[in-house]
Design an enzyme around this catalytic site. Structure first.
Site, PDB file in Angstrom:
ATOM      1  N   LYS A 104       0.835  -1.220   0.000  1.00 47.55           N
ATOM      2  CA  LYS A 104       0.000   0.000   0.000  1.00 47.55           C
ATOM      3  C   LYS A 104       0.861   1.258   0.000  1.00 47.55           C
ATOM      4  O   LYS A 104       0.617   2.195   0.765  1.00 47.55           O
ATOM      5  CB  LYS A 104      -0.969  -0.006   1.184  1.00 47.55           C
ATOM      6  CG  LYS A 104      -1.953  -1.168   1.139  1.00 47.55           C
ATOM      7  CD  LYS A 104      -2.985  -1.099   2.244  1.00 47.55           C
ATOM      8  CE  LYS A 104      -3.879  -2.311   2.278  1.00 47.55           C
ATOM      9  NZ  LYS A 104      -3.193  -3.571   2.690  1.00 47.55           N
TER      10      LYS A 104
HETATM   11  O1  LIG Z   1      -4.846  -4.292   0.069  1.00 45.35           O
HETATM   12  C1  LIG Z   1      -5.263  -5.242   0.755  1.00 45.35           C
HETATM   13  O2  LIG Z   1      -4.836  -6.366   0.576  1.00 45.35           O
HETATM   14  C2  LIG Z   1      -6.367  -4.986   1.699  1.00 45.35           C
HETATM   15  C3  LIG Z   1      -7.223  -3.984   1.353  1.00 45.35           C
HETATM   16  C4  LIG Z   1      -8.432  -3.836   2.058  1.00 45.35           C
HETATM   17  O3  LIG Z   1      -9.276  -3.005   1.726  1.00 45.35           O
HETATM   18  N1  LIG Z   1      -8.680  -4.669   3.107  1.00 45.35           N
HETATM   19  C5  LIG Z   1      -7.804  -5.647   3.484  1.00 45.35           C
HETATM   20  O4  LIG Z   1      -8.118  -6.396   4.414  1.00 45.35           O
HETATM   21  N2  LIG Z   1      -6.604  -5.784   2.833  1.00 45.35           N
HETATM   22  C6  LIG Z   1      -5.602  -6.781   3.280  1.00 45.35           C
HETATM   23  O5  LIG Z   1      -6.156  -8.080   3.038  1.00 45.35           O
HETATM   24  C7  LIG Z   1      -5.834  -8.980   4.117  1.00 45.35           C
HETATM   25  C8  LIG Z   1      -7.125  -9.447   4.757  1.00 45.35           C
HETATM   26  O6  LIG Z   1      -6.857 -10.439   5.710  1.00 45.35           O
HETATM   27  P1  LIG Z   1      -8.001 -11.394   6.336  1.00 45.35           P
HETATM   28  O7  LIG Z   1      -9.062 -10.490   6.867  1.00 45.35           O
HETATM   29  O8  LIG Z   1      -7.274 -12.150   7.383  1.00 45.35           O
HETATM   30  O9  LIG Z   1      -8.507 -12.278   5.226  1.00 45.35           O
HETATM   31  C9  LIG Z   1      -4.907  -8.205   5.035  1.00 45.35           C
HETATM   32  O10 LIG Z   1      -3.580  -8.480   4.627  1.00 45.35           O
HETATM   33  C10 LIG Z   1      -5.235  -6.746   4.762  1.00 45.35           C
HETATM   34  O11 LIG Z   1      -4.125  -5.913   4.979  1.00 45.35           O
END
Ligand SMILES: O=C(O)c1cc(=O)[nH]c(=O)n1[C@@H]1O[C@H](COP(=O)(O)O)[C@@H](O)[C@H]1O
Length: 270
Positions: free
Chosen positions: A95
């Site tokens: 990001k």
């Molecule tokens: O850019 C991302 O990957 C991201 C964007 C977003 O809007 N929301 C989001 O959760 N993420 C990332 O996606 C992953 C979600 O993880 P879980 O919720 O464990 O599936 C994490 O690594 C967050 O940093």
């Protein structure tokens, strides 16, 4: 191979829209790994090796490694994926977003140091902050559009000239920034209406969709609202729900089973 070609090949080859997020949290590791010197690499590489035929991409999250002083482990992990599972693209979730001269260093970090195929970026500094990434036509440029977190609405939904800000972002990327065809957008699974709006604005540009699993997003709504006419176009990310599906000696089998279940549920609605 270019990121977009690898992604297309992995979507088709594995018949999967699942992106497994690699977010190591040692406190959640199985007991037999916790005290091992190389536990982070052993854990994440084992998850990769157990799921590589089931995914369209991997997404290691940089802060999860940096906080552990494990950047070298992240380098080894990405190299491991390229060597052992060639063709599966790696998205570095960093990001980033900064003035152009600094952005150039982030380009080097993502693509030379870590060897990623794509990187997540924050578009809010504007085009010049993203241009050094856009110039890498072989690499994926994955831009935050409408994020999964509750606070996404604070700024991204603000009305700007009759339309919410995130829709301006989607249109700008699709119509002006994507000249090399290497852009993708991030839209959170927890906001399915916004996901549909973004898909309507961007044609077949790929979407990275985090927020199912631990964040509670609905898989059916994501697929129905986000798929392209060909029933594809999505990288649906799950991190914790796959990584920590089990915490015994059979944790890789538990992760594999969770990935199969997610892939098959997604495929029901494509
Ligand atoms: O850019 C991302 O990957 C991201 C964007 C977003 O809007 N929301 C989001 O959760 N993420 C990332 O996606 C992953 C979600 O993880 P879980 O919720 O464990 O599936 C994490 O690594 C967050 O940093």
């Amino acid at each position: 191979m270019h990121f977009m070609q690898s992604l297309q090949a992995a979507w088709a080859g594995n018949n999967s829209l699942v992106c497994v997020g690699l977010d190591p949290e040692p406190a959640k590791f199985p007991a037999h790994l916790k005290d091992r010197a190389d536990a982070v690499f052993e854990f994440v590489s084992a998850i990769v090796d157990a799921t590589a035929d089931l995914v369209c991409a991997y997404k290691p999250q940089i802060a999860h490694f940096a906080a552990l002083r494990a950047e070298d482990t992240l380098e080894r992990l990405i190299a491991h994926i390229h060597v052992k599972h060639p063709g599966i693209p790696v998205i570095l979730d960093a990001k980033r977003g900064d003035i152009g001269s600094t952005a150039q260093h982030y380009v080097t970090e993502a693509f030379e140091r870590y060897g990623a195929d794509a990187v997540t970026l924050n578009p809010y500094l504007g085009r010049d902050s993203i241009q050094p990434f856009l110039d890498r036509a072989d690499k994926g440029v994955i831009l935050l559009c409408h994020t999964s977190n509750p606070g996404a609405a604070d700024l991204q939904d603000l009305d700007v000239g009759g339309k919410p800000l995130y829709q301006h972002v989607a249109r700008l990327i699709a119509q002006e920034w994507n000249t090399h065809g290497n852009c993708a957008l991030v839209t959170g699974a927890t906001w399915p209406e916004q996901l549909a709006q973004v898909r309507a604005l961007i044609g077949d540009i790929p979407l990275l969709v985090p927020g199912i699993g631990a964040q509670g997003g609905d898989v059916e709504a994501v697929v129905r609202n986000g798929r392209t006419a060909a029933g594809s176009g999505l990288m649906i990310n799950s991190s914790r729900a796959i990584l920590y599906a089990g915490n015994g000696t059979d944790f890789t089998q538990a992760a594999r089973n969770a990935t199969i279940e997610l892939r098959d549920t997604i495929n029901l609605f494509r």
